[in-house]
Design a protein around this motif. Structure first.
Motif, mmCIF file in Angstrom:
data_model
loop_
_atom_site.group_PDB
_atom_site.id
_atom_site.type_symbol
_atom_site.label_atom_id
_atom_site.label_comp_id
_atom_site.label_asym_id
_atom_site.label_seq_id
_atom_site.Cartn_x
_atom_site.Cartn_y
_atom_site.Cartn_z
ATOM 1 N N UNK A 945 0.962 -1.249 -0.222
ATOM 2 C CA UNK A 945 -0.257 0.002 -0.086
ATOM 3 C C UNK A 945 0.718 0.794 -0.129
ATOM 4 N N UNK A 946 2.020 1.069 -0.394
ATOM 5 C CA UNK A 946 2.993 2.196 0.246
ATOM 6 C C UNK A 946 3.063 3.097 -1.284
ATOM 7 N N UNK A 947 2.825 3.899 -1.147
ATOM 8 C CA UNK A 947 2.154 4.634 -2.733
ATOM 9 C C UNK A 947 3.135 5.583 -3.173
ATOM 10 N N UNK A 948 4.419 5.435 -2.079
ATOM 11 C CA UNK A 948 5.248 6.858 -2.577
ATOM 12 C C UNK A 948 6.463 5.579 -2.898
ATOM 13 N N UNK A 949 6.499 4.424 -3.017
ATOM 14 C CA UNK A 949 6.994 3.338 -3.856
ATOM 15 C C UNK A 949 7.247 3.245 -5.324
ATOM 16 N N UNK A 950 8.256 3.035 -5.600
ATOM 17 C CA UNK A 950 8.270 2.940 -7.615
ATOM 18 C C UNK A 950 7.647 1.687 -7.479
ATOM 19 N N UNK A 951 7.279 1.582 -9.133
ATOM 20 C CA UNK A 951 7.095 0.094 -9.805
ATOM 21 C C UNK A 951 8.645 -0.364 -9.651
ATOM 22 N N UNK A 952 7.698 -1.641 -9.352
ATOM 23 C CA UNK A 952 9.534 -2.191 -10.066
ATOM 24 C C UNK A 952 9.471 -3.894 -10.522
ATOM 25 N N UNK A 953 10.162 -4.534 -10.989
ATOM 26 C CA UNK A 953 9.977 -5.298 -12.343
ATOM 27 C C UNK A 953 11.259 -6.800 -12.267
ATOM 28 N N UNK A 954 10.676 -7.782 -12.188
ATOM 29 C CA UNK A 954 11.054 -8.914 -12.627
ATOM 30 C C UNK A 954 11.448 -9.471 -13.749
ATOM 31 N N UNK A 955 12.632 -8.921 -14.462
ATOM 32 C CA UNK A 955 12.483 -8.619 -16.150
ATOM 33 C C UNK A 955 12.337 -10.550 -15.939
ATOM 34 N N UNK A 956 13.066 -11.578 -15.356
ATOM 35 C CA UNK A 956 13.463 -13.061 -16.087
ATOM 36 C C UNK A 956 12.332 -14.026 -15.969
ATOM 37 N N UNK A 957 10.914 -13.544 -14.797
ATOM 38 C CA UNK A 957 9.248 -13.920 -15.066
ATOM 39 C C UNK A 957 8.777 -12.525 -15.670
ATOM 40 N N UNK A 958 9.354 -11.659 -16.678
ATOM 41 C CA UNK A 958 8.150 -10.785 -16.985
ATOM 42 C C UNK A 958 6.668 -9.929 -16.029
ATOM 43 N N UNK A 959 7.573 -9.920 -14.610
ATOM 44 C CA UNK A 959 6.543 -9.556 -13.142
ATOM 45 C C UNK A 959 6.794 -7.935 -13.243
ATOM 46 N N UNK A 960 5.751 -7.109 -13.492
ATOM 47 C CA UNK A 960 5.295 -6.325 -12.701
ATOM 48 C C UNK A 960 5.310 -6.503 -11.092
#
Length: 988
Positions: A945-960
């Motif tokens: 729920x922390x809206x101050x965080x940026x989205x992150x990704x795990x490209x190894x599994x194509x995950x946003x």
């Protein structure tokens, strides 16, 4: 004499011993047989004695009769009785010499029938004597008499082998005896009958086949012969009859002698005579198997397999887009070696100067085409030089003329009747079509795209494509139909063994198919760069059922794989022979829709995985992996700051077709955690590509369009650098094997090497624009190219030192002229695009081939291979992406944040969408067949729920990993910040 009954030999020996006799029944039979054989031998001896006595009496009587006839002859040398005695005596040199010495024109030409009959027979005796010993003491007297008789008894002498005897006489005079007094009268006898049409064929067969004829004759006689040959009578010659009476060696000498006498008179010959001359040459060349005059140099077997076909070829043969077929049939025995002077004359045949002199005449086009086709079959090593000379001299005019007059209106390759292709009724059309295919392929090697696409209405003097784009569209469809039928036929044995009707030299259908395929591929390559054909032009979908085609192709590939295991690597010709569908896929793949070929490629990979136990099944386009994370996997630890070096050190010899589990070591020496149960290979691969393809590392350079190609500098060819290229090839092959998209673009000329395709002059524009413009200037230069002081060398600069490289042997001493400038342009382009990166490319492809069977990639062109590597360069289809997105955590398709996410992304432009795709999957381009092909699927999981965080990704599994933002404005801001900063990658 003893009484008959007392002769012991005739008494019958009777054994009265009865059963007590020592002789058995078998012994009695043997004795009887022996006596019978003895009696037969006695009879034969008696018969032989009788015949011998009869022969002796005959010889004795003949001597007496001949002595008597000689006595009578000596008493009447000039009379009828003496002549009759001479004829009956036969070949007696003293008698013939006495008669010919005594004869004068007045005494010879009597108006008496008996005398005429006898004189004719005497003339044959004189001819036989001269043929046997042309330098005897009576030879000149014989030749004088024959010179008197020849005009009066010409028909009789021609009927009885006049030129055969004269040819033997000239041949029996040694080369070093060209000052012999017999040669001038012999040449006079040769030329005297040439006013008769009957004489010329005999002259060709018996005189012009004499080895080194010009070298045997004194200058005056040579001039006489050369000036009196009735060249205009070539019109009436029947090449088939001439060839039927010759052997291969005699035909070679005939070619050499004709090349010594005829070329200076080309311009004076009337077109019909020149046509007959060219048809004769075509028929003579057809006698010889390929490479008879210049056997190919033996090449050592390469130490490792390579996908390159033209990497270091400097031959004159046209660069091929397909592997040249090597016949598996027994080749005819080579011709015996010729005298150096004969070889030198034969080398005139394919020389540019000879080609130019022929093209400067008004030779009938069918005869000229027939000649060139035969030359290409019998002398393939020089074929590229011949084609280049034709292109230079005609400037495209001959291409246009052949297409419009001899190819366009034929029934070959018509859409409405492709199956009648091999009908003998098309015999007259094949030479024109195949010669045009070779000629146009050659012209494309040095034709820039600006020239290729120049409008036909261009009224300026600027060069342009000899065929309009509309004509090319029709011509390419014609070639496609021909090639498809020849590859598709189930009777591939007939293709390998059968010959093309209408062509001298017995060109096999396999060779014709290669010529058509080469031209077709060259035209398609231009269309791939800048399309000019209508949609569906290259497809044969209407002629085959695609579902059945795919199933059959897969079955053929499985069979071929087992055959390869038993016999080793197969050539393209062998593949086409055993597998018609794979023959289509490897040689004219553009005839099958791209999506179908991608499906076939994925099946090939899946079958390989199944054979290794990596898949449980493959169906519906989805691979069902076997989840055995332990056994058979390769475990590798790599440091965050040394991904490339650690990967090189630890994966250099690993089995990359098995799963690879990567563990990252952070800056503190601690292992990082992975989340996919199988390591983070995709992240490792992304980091590895970022490092190894960095042009600052020295292995790769980039064109103006940021497309990569191997560094051509010398240090890139050192063993350590080549090992890096080999490693990169293996890793890139691993990505293709696993279906991982790579966000890297390669130069088209480098991709062409993967597919054994030829790079064109226009490819040089992206590599070296200045050199390209210079070569274009040279090609279109209207002045004398020798004014530019160019030679067949190329200068390269390495570390501030300039080196000069010969493009051909002794190239620094060979000037670039109007005649050879196209060859120079091709060689410079070939050197820069191919030879400079030969070793680097070979090492790269060796590594790639360990992962991806080269024949799988041959189903695609350069642009399509790039799509296989990095996805399709098309707009991101958000609807397709949304349909194939998976959700995790609290998210589903109707959740508030997800609704806001898709609304936000829908407002993105294409660059922003590509950035999002790169952020999540590491590649900015969507998969070729849509997002259903992305493995694993594009996924979104809640990240708290922390809206101050940026989205992150795990490209190894194509995950946003997307926080649950309440505000659409905040979601947009944070998402754009994350995807453009490149930050936010998370392994948790």
């Amino acid at each position: 004499m003893l009484p008959l009954f007392d002769d012991e030999r005739n008494r019958r020996k009777i054994n009265l011993g009865g059963a007590s006799s020592a002789s058995s029944h078998a012994a009695i039979l043997d004795q009887a047989k022996a006596r019978r054989m003895e009696r037969e031998a006695q009879r034969l001896r008696a018969d032989s004695a009788v015949r011998l006595q009869a022969w002796w009496r005959g010889v004795h009587e003949a001597k007496k009769v001949k002595a008597e006839m000689r006595r009578v002859f000596e008493g009447d040398v000039l009379g009828l009785t003496g002549l009759r005695c001479l004829v009956l005596i036969g070949r007696d040199e003293e008698v013939l010499g006495a008669w010919s010495s005594a004869m004068t024109e007045e005494t010879l030409l009597k108006n008496d029938e008996s005398w005429k009959v006898l004189v004719r027979q005497a003339s044959l005796l004189l001819l036989q004597s001269v043929a046997q010993n042309p330098r005897s003491k009576y030879a000149l007297a014989h030749l004088r008499v024959l010179g008197i008789l020849i005009s009066h008894e010409l028909d009789y002498l021609l009927d009885h082998g006049l030129y055969s005897y004269l040819g033997r006489a000239i041949s029996n005079i040694p080369l070093e005896a060209k000052s012999s007094a017999s040669l001038p009268p012999l040449v006079s006898l040769v030329t005297s009958p040439l006013s008769s049409p009957r004489a010329f064929p005999d002259l060709v067969v018996y005189i012009l086949t004499i080895p080194l004829l010009p070298n045997r004759l004194p200058l005056a006689s040579l001039t006489t012969l050369s000036s009196r040959i009735p060249y205009a009578q070539f019109t009436a010659l029947e090449p088939s009859r001439i060839v039927a009476s010759l052997e291969g060696v005699s035909a070679a000498h005939l070619l050499a002698n004709l090349l010594a006498f005829t070329p200076p008179r080309y311009s004076a010959l009337p077109p019909p005579a020149l046509g007959g001359y060219l048809h004769l040459f075509a028929a003579l060349l057809a006698i010889f198997p390929a490479n008879s005059f210049e056997p190919p140099k033996a090449r050592s077997t390469p130490s490792r397999p390579t996908a390159l076909s033209d990497s270091d070829s400097d031959s004159d043969a046209p660069a091929s887009t397909t592997v040249r077929v090597v016949s598996t049939f027994n080749a005819p025995p080579p011709l015996p070696s010729f005298d150096q002077r004969t070889t030198k004359r034969l080398l005139v045949l394919p020389s540019p100067s000879h080609i130019h002199s022929l093209l400067s005449t008004r030779a009938p086009r069918p005869a000229l085409i027939s000649f060139f086709c035969s030359l290409g079959v019998s002398w393939p090593a020089k074929w590229g030089r011949v084609l280049g000379a034709v292109v230079v001299h005609t400037g495209g005019g001959l291409i246009r003329e052949i297409y419009r007059s001899y190819v366009r209106g034929t029934g070959l390759g018509r859409d409405d009747n492709p199956t009648k292709l091999m009908d003998p009724a098309h015999a007259q059309h094949w030479p024109s079509l195949l010669f045009l295919a070779d000629l146009y392929t050659q012209s494309l090697l040095t034709m820039g795209d600006d020239e290729f696409f120049a409008p036909a209405s261009n009224a300026t003097s600027a060069p342009r494509n000899p065929l309009t784009l509309d004509e090319l569209t029709s011509f390419s469809r014609q070639l496609l139909n021909i090639a498809f039928v020849l590859y598709w036929r189930e009777d591939q044995a007939g293709i390998a063994e059968g010959t093309v009707p209408g062509l001298n030299g017995g060109l096999r259908w396999e060779g014709a198919r290669e010529k058509v395929t080469r031209c077709l591929q060259a035209i398609h390559a231009r269309d791939s760069r800048r399309s000019f054909t209508p949609p569906g032009h290259w497809l044969v979908s209407s002629q085959i059922d695609m579902h059945s085609f795919v199933e059959a192709a897969l079955a053929e590939e499985r069979q071929l794989t087992s055959e390869t295991d038993l016999r080793g690597r197969q050539s393209k010709a062998q593949i086409a022979f055993m597998s018609p569908r794979l023959g289509v896929l490897h040689n004219i793949p553009f005839a099958i829709p791209f999506e179908v070929r991608v499906g076939v490629f994925r099946h090939f990979v899946a079958n390989d995985m199944l054979s290794r136990g990596r898949l449980e099944s493959y169906g519906g386009g989805r691979m069902h992996q076997v989840h055995n994370w332990g056994a058979g996997r390769t475990h590798v630890s790599v440091r965050r700051g040394n991904v490339a070096q650690d990967g090189f050190d630890k994966l250099g010899e690993a089995d990359l077709k098995s799963p690879v589990e990567i563990t990252f070591i952070d800056q503190f020496g601690q292992e990082e955690a992975g989340i996919d149960g199988g390591g983070v290979f995709k992240e490792f691969f992304t980091s590895l590509c970022r490092e190894v393809f960095d042009t600052d590392r020295g292995l790769w350079l980039a064109t103006k369009q940021n497309e990569l190609y191997p560094n051509p500098h010398a240090y890139a060819t050192e063993p350590h650098s080549l090992n890096w290229y080999r490693f990169i090839g293996r890793i890139l092959g691993k990505a293709m094997y696993e279906g991982i998209l790579v966000d890297v673009a390669f130069a088209g000329f480098f991709l062409a090497k993967w597919l054994e395709k030829q790079s064109f002059l226009d490819d040089l524009a992206s590599l070296d624009p200045e050199l390209y413009q210079g070569l274009i200037f040279l090609k279109h230069y209207t002045g004398n190219p020798e004014e530019l002081s160019l030679n067949f060398t190329v200068a390269i600069d390495e570390f501030g030192v300039t080196k000069t490289i010969d493009l051909i042997p002794n190239g620094s001493n060979i000037a670039v002229t109007r005649e050879n400038r196209l060859q120079y342009i091709h060689l410079v382009s070939h050197y820069r695009l191919t030879k400079q990166i030969k070793l680097q490319s070979e090492a790269f492809f060796e590594g790639l081939s360990e992962m991806i069977d080269p024949k799988w990639l041959k189903m695609f062109n350069q642009q399509e291979v790039q799509i296989l590597l990095g996805g399709v360069n098309s707009p991101v289809d958000l609807e397709d992406l949304r349909r194939h997105t998976a959700y995790g955590g609290v998210y589903d398709d109707a959740e508030e944040t997800i609704v806001a996410f898709w609304k936000t992304v829908n407002s993105f432009d294409q660059e922003q969408r590509r950035a999002l795709l790169r952020f999540v999957t590491s590649c900015s381009r969507p998969p070729l067949l849509g997002f259903k092909e992305l493995v694993p699927n594009f996924s979104i999981r809640d990240a708290g729920n922390d809206e101050s965080r940026l989205p992150t990704a795990s490209t190894c599994v194509n995950l946003l990993k997307l926080p649950r933002y309440k505000s659409e404005r905040v979601l947009r801001q944070k998402l754009l910040q994350a995807i453009h900063s490149g930050a936010g990658f998370d392994l948790s």
